[in-house]
Enzyme design. Structure first.
Site, short mmCIF file in Angstrom:
data_model
loop_
_atom_site.label_atom_id
_atom_site.label_comp_id
_atom_site.label_asym_id
_atom_site.label_seq_id
_atom_site.Cartn_x
_atom_site.Cartn_y
_atom_site.Cartn_z
N LYS A 1 1.18 -1.59 0.26
CA LYS A 1 0.22 0.16 0.35
C LYS A 1 0.58 1.13 -0.15
CE LYS A 1 -4.20 -2.20 2.38
NZ LYS A 1 -4.86 -1.50 1.37
N ARG B 1 -10.73 -11.00 1.77
CA ARG B 1 -11.20 -12.16 1.20
C ARG B 1 -10.63 -13.10 0.95
NH1 ARG B 1 -11.60 -9.11 -4.25
NH2 ARG B 1 -11.22 -7.48 -2.83
N1 BES Z 1 -8.18 -3.10 3.76
C1 BES Z 1 -8.54 -3.77 2.88
C2 BES Z 1 -9.48 -2.41 2.81
C3 BES Z 1 -10.01 -0.91 3.42
C4 BES Z 1 -9.25 -0.17 2.71
C5 BES Z 1 -10.94 -0.32 3.94
C6 BES Z 1 -8.71 0.96 3.40
C7 BES Z 1 -10.64 0.96 4.71
C8 BES Z 1 -9.66 1.77 4.03
C9 BES Z 1 -8.16 -3.90 1.87
O1 BES Z 1 -8.04 -5.55 2.32
C10 BES Z 1 -8.41 -3.81 0.32
O2 BES Z 1 -7.15 -3.49 0.68
N2 BES Z 1 -9.00 -3.30 -0.26
C11 BES Z 1 -7.97 -3.21 -1.51
C12 BES Z 1 -8.82 -4.14 -2.54
C13 BES Z 1 -8.15 -3.98 -4.20
C14 BES Z 1 -6.96 -5.05 -3.63
C15 BES Z 1 -9.31 -4.64 -5.46
C16 BES Z 1 -8.94 -2.09 -1.77
O3 BES Z 1 -10.01 -1.52 -1.05
O4 BES Z 1 -8.89 -1.20 -2.41
MN MN Z 2 -5.54 -5.25 1.71
#
Ligand code: BES
Ligand code: MN
Ligand code: ZN
Length: 499
Positions: free
Chosen positions: A280, A354
């Site tokens: 990230k 997931r």
């Molecule tokens: N934990 C995150 C989702 C999230 C991000 C919640 C920011 C709250 C604030 C999750 O694991 C994630 O990283 N999701 C990605 C999915 C994508 C790679 C398809 C997202 O939401 O960007």
């Molecule tokens: Mn994630």
């Protein structure tokens, strides 16, 4: 904080703070009775115009001559005869905020006399209790000096009741509300703890602790060796880059008959989400300590149900792991076999929620559940779609989705159903495995839910995406404890608990 009931005329009560609704135009009810006793001082104060007559406005008045109360908190109710639930909510919020900062050690709460559309005494007390408890909450476990901002003076709030019947429903609301508050507090504490104080093993310890506190709860913890035996290749792929061992935590609450099929709650417990090899960006990455808020809400909900002694069987399954890049970490393109047998091509290691949830969902099959609800901070896209007011609901059963929405509406912990049409899942196609863990960017909350739905074919299932509701950002940064109220209310409705 203690909550009690009090009969008798509020205007005669000796309290450090009398909390009364006022219509600035003319005192009625308790306000009128009080005004009679204090020779019209109240009418004079209202006429001075310092209190705007609309829900959300309050005025603290110390030292009313002739009144046994030390001070009165005047809470504007506006002109309408019957208030909308939302307007009443504003009154309660404003009163709770004022009480939190006041010098009173006890208060007599008289806002129950205001009629609210389609809502009864029970609901009003639940709302008040919820509001007061939320305002009182502070997270100072990791500060060297506790209680650094305004120390809490308030110790006891009594709800004014007119008769026996009212006392019964108020007491019920106090009992239920306190149970939910305890669950929320636990969920908030766990959520607020940083990842070095809240590892998968720490979550397991917390779940075990609940089992010692309540005889109705038993906790089992599945370690990585056992996960391997069970074939949880998907969950294990997420923990591959970290030294912190993953845990699948299973809590069983037995409140119903032995043979009664349980409701299963599944929580995403990523104690920190760096994104893994699909790292990230640094902005606000600290907030990824909240990526276990789904797990925290499941643990909190089980605690609340045990406290309330809900006559239902509930299983809480927490899939806990840390998502880190590192030697051995899963790499984009890697293919793993889930417990269900489906193979998954991991195109993005940041779509890890997931991956842990799908194995936990498959594990849930063994309970032959009445329904399965998973709770997860799953997608940033859900925050874009619904903001921070509503959690997203995705379900393979519309009745279940409606019940969850109704429970959310009742508790003010709202959620909104999103579509889960088959078309959304088409982008999850993989040339190399049965399914990919990410699809297109568009509608990606639904794509994520669609991925999960493939592992929820054997039961009625709903998925709550709490990415926008589980915590607040900015100056109010912190876990909210949502959706504990929604979940407990849903289960109370299922158990047909009297209100
Ligand atoms: N934990 C995150 C989702 C999230 C991000 C919640 C920011 C709250 C604030 C999750 O694991 C994630 O990283 N999701 C990605 C999915 C994508 C790679 C398809 C997202 O939401 O960007
Ligand atoms: Mn994630
Ligand atoms: Zn995540």
């Amino acid at each position: 904080m203690r909550f009690t009931t009090k009969t008798g005329k509020p205007e005669n009560a000796e309290t450090e703070c009398l909390v009364i609704p006022v219509d600035a135009a003319k005192p009625e009810g308790v306000a009128a009775a009080l005004d009679g006793q204090i020779k019209g001082q109240l009418a004079k104060i209202l006429a001075a115009g310092d209190l705007e007559n609309k829900p959300g406005k309050v005025l603290m008045v110390p030292g009313l001559e002739g009144a046994p109360a030390t001070r009165a908190l005047l809470v504007a109710r506006g002109k309408s005869k019957e208030l909308e639930p939302g307007e009443y909510g504003k009154m309660v919020e404003a009163a709770a905020t004022a009480l939190r900062g006041a010098a009173a050690a006890d208060a007599l709460w008289c806002l129950g006399e205001v009629p609210v559309k389609e809502r009864d005494t029970y609901w009003k007390v639940r709302l008040a209790l919820h509001s007061l408890s939320s305002h009182i909450y502070r997270f100072d476990l990791l500060k060297s000096k506790h209680d650094t901002d305004t120390p809490l003076k308030l110790k006891r709030v009594s709800f004014a009741v007119a008769d026996r019947d009212e006392r019964t429903s108020v007491n019920r609301a106090i009992r239920h509300g306190s149970g939910i508050d305890e669950g929320m507090r636990l969920a908030r504490d766990l959520g607020n703890l940083p990842s070095n104080h809240c590892t998968p093993s720490d979550l397991a310890r917390q779940a075990r602790k609940l089992a010692t506190q309540y005889e109705s709860i038993t906790t089992r913890v599945i370690d990585e060796r056992r996960m391997k035996q069970l074939g949880m290749g998907s969950l294990l792929s997420v923990t591959a880059g970290t030294r912190e061992p993953a845990r699948l935590i299973v809590m069983e609450y037995k409140g119903g008959r032995t043979r009664q099929a349980p409701h299963v709650l599944v929580g995403k417990g990523i104690t920190f989400d760096t994104g893994g090899i699909s790292l990230k960006p640094p902005a606000a990455m600290d907030e990824m300590k909240f990526d276990m808020c789904g797990a925290a809400s499941v643990i909190g909900t089980i605690a609340a149900c045990a406290k309330i002694e809900l006559p239902l069987n509930i299983v809480g399954i927490v899939a806990a792991a840390e998502n880190m890049p590192g030697d051995g970490a899963t790499k984009p393109g890697d293919i793993v076999t889930s417990m269900s047998g489906l193979t998954i091509e991991i195109l993005n290691t940041d779509a890890e929620g997931r991956l842990v949830l799908c194995d936990a969902l498959t594990y849930a099959e063994r309970y032959k559940p009445r329904a399965v609800i998973d709770v997860a901070t799953l997608t940033g896209a859900c925050v874009v779609a619904l903001g921070r007011h509503a959690s997203g609901i995705f379900a393979n059963d519309d009745g279940l989705a409606r019940e969850l929405m109704a429970a959310g509406e009742f508790t003010g912990d709202r959620a909104w159903q999103m579509p889960l049409w088959e078309e959304y899942g088409q982008t999850l196609h993989s040339n190399f495995a049965d399914v990919a863990n990410v699809g297109g960017r568009e509608g990606s909350s639904i794509v994520a839910a669609s991925f999960l739905s493939r592992f929820a074919r054997k039961f009625k299932w709903a998925h709550l995406d709490i990415a926008g509701t589980a915590w607040l950002t900015g100056t109010k940064k912190g876990a909210t404890g949502r959706p504990v109220p929604l979940l407990v209310q849903f289960l109370m409705n299922r158990a047909k608990v009297a209100q």
